[in-house]
Every structure is written in structure tokens, then in C-alpha cells.
Design an enzyme around this catalytic site. Structure first.
Site, short mmCIF file in Angstrom:
data_model
loop_
_atom_site.label_atom_id
_atom_site.label_comp_id
_atom_site.label_asym_id
_atom_site.label_seq_id
_atom_site.Cartn_x
_atom_site.Cartn_y
_atom_site.Cartn_z
N SER A 130 16.39 14.19 7.40
CA SER A 130 17.91 14.44 7.38
C SER A 130 18.22 13.66 6.12
O SER A 130 17.65 12.39 5.77
CB SER A 130 18.58 13.68 8.60
OG SER A 130 18.44 14.47 9.64
N ARG B 226 15.66 19.28 20.51
CA ARG B 226 16.36 17.99 20.48
C ARG B 226 16.69 17.57 21.84
O ARG B 226 17.65 18.17 22.43
CB ARG B 226 17.47 17.97 19.64
CG ARG B 226 18.05 16.67 19.36
CD ARG B 226 19.03 16.45 18.08
NE ARG B 226 20.24 17.43 18.39
CZ ARG B 226 21.22 17.48 17.10
NH1 ARG B 226 20.88 17.18 16.14
NH2 ARG B 226 22.16 18.26 17.58
N LYS C 72 27.45 16.38 17.03
CA LYS C 72 26.82 14.94 16.49
C LYS C 72 27.94 14.15 15.80
O LYS C 72 28.49 14.37 14.72
CB LYS C 72 25.88 15.34 15.26
CG LYS C 72 24.84 13.96 15.23
CD LYS C 72 23.74 14.32 14.83
CE LYS C 72 22.58 13.16 14.77
NZ LYS C 72 22.30 12.50 13.53
#
Length: 215
Positions: free
Chosen positions: A111, A42, A140
Site C-alpha cells: 500500500s 483479508r 477502512k
């Protein structure tokens, strides 16, 4: 390489915020040695060329360990580096469009925070779901909370593997017992550790214990 439930046991998501004296490759290799079953790259800040070079390096490393290598969000990079798969969120490219772009041979992770999102992702060709945040997370900040009840409902509603993500640690992982998840995805619990290999070894054992309790 296709996705199975075992690949979800200890799913490591990179975060260069935790780099210090090591390179990302060195950190990822420690995680692989410790038993990580899937690696997701990521990157939100790197330029395209640096991102691609890093992705190619990590893809080759994961291949050597026979572990799936997933790129977050960037379909172009995933295809260019020969990644095993791509993971997209609800606000990224639509899952059905991603599946058309990557074809049938790459892993597609999506997700989801609700049963409706999970079912739609499965219909659109998702191979696995990332569900969370199941605990509060600082990694996050915009992640929506998902109750363990909803997590269990999602697991029962779909026929594809489900990995829980968000604020999971050695201290709370066993609280996911009974939800039906196939494993856990972790960021800081792995990469902020001073001993990534041994931390992964402990987390892998706990995840296996938790999943067995789910069954």
C-alpha cells in the site's frame, strides 16, 4: 505466478462483514465467475487455524480459475497455504523484509499514499502498489485520502502496476480515467452486492473502459 497489469483490472478484497446466507468461498466464486482478476483474503478477527483453513480453500479455488490469490498482511499464512502473494500496508511488516522472507517467486503488493512511499516500495521489491483511499470509504475508517492528482503522479513515477482502492463504485469508477491506474480494488462494492457475479461483470467492463481511457 507473477503479477501483471491485467491482474489489477478487478481486484476483489474480501470482507466477512457482508456474509449472510453464503459462505466466503461461495461469494468469492461468484466474483470469479463475474470476472474478478485477483482475490485478496483479508481477515482481522479469525484465529490462525481457521484463517489457514479458509486460505487453503480459497487458494485452491483461485487456482482453478487461474487468478492470483493474495493474503493480506499475514506472511506466515500466505506461505503455509501456498498463496500466490502477500499484500502489506505501510504499518505492517516492511516490504524489504517481506521480500526476503517470501523469496522471488511470490507476488508482493504494498500500500502507498505518496510518491515517496511508492518509489521505496518498488525499490524494496514490490510487484504492484495499492493506492488509496481514492474516494471516501466506510470499509477502512483509518484510510488516508489520496487525491487523483497524487494517484496520477504515483502511476507515472513507478514501472510496476498500480491498483486504486477506497470507496470505488460503479457510479464513480470512471472518474479515475486518465490517472494511469491499471485497475480497481473493491470491497463492499462487490461483496455487499445482492448479485456478486453480475456486479463483477459490470465492474469489470467499467474498469476495462476506464483503463483504456487512461491509455
Amino acid at each position: 505466478m507473477k503479477c501483471d497489469s491485467l491482474a489489477m483490472r478487478l481486484y476483489a478484497v474480501t470482507d466477512r462483514a457482508w456474509l449472510s446466507h453464503q459462505t466466503l468461498k461461495e461469494q468469492v466464486e461468484e466474483a470469479l465467475k463475474g470476472g474478478a482478476t485477483c482475490i485478496q483474503l483479508r481477515e482481522k478477527e479469525l484465529d490462525e487455524l481457521s484463517f489457514l483453513e479458509e486460505a487453503e480453500e480459497l487458494c485452491a479455488l483461485c487456482r482453478a480459475y487461474h487468478v492470483p490469490f493474495i493474503v493480506n498482511d499475514n506472511v506466515k499464512i500466505a506461505l503455509a497455504c501456498g498463496a500466490d502473494g502477500i499484500h502489506v500496508g505501510q504499518h505492517d511488516m516492511q516490504a524489504g523484509d517481506v521480500r526476503k522472507t517470501i523469496g522471488d517467486n511470490m507476488i508482493l503488493g504494498v500500500s502507498a499514499q505518496t510518491v515517496e512511499q511508492a518509489l521505496e516500495a518498488e525499490r524494496n521489491g514490490a510487484d504492484y502498489l495499492g493506492v488509496g483511499a481514492v474516494f471516501a470509504t466506510s470499509t477502512k475508517l483509518d484510510a488516508d485520502a489520496v487525491s487523483h492528482e497524487t494517484l496520477g503522479e504515483i502511476c507515472r513515477a513507478v514501472s510496476i502496476p498500480v491498483v486504486a482502492i477506497g470507496g470505488i463504485s460503479k457510479e464513480n469508477i470512471m472518474q479515475l480515467s486518465g490517472t494511469g491506474v491499471d485497475g480497481v480494488a473493491l470491497v463492499s462494492a462487490i461483496f455487499a452486492s445482492g448479485d456478486i457475479e453480475n456486479t463483477c461483470r459490470e465492474l469489470r467492463a467499467l474498469s476495462e473502459q476506464m483503463v483504456k481511457a487512461c491509455g
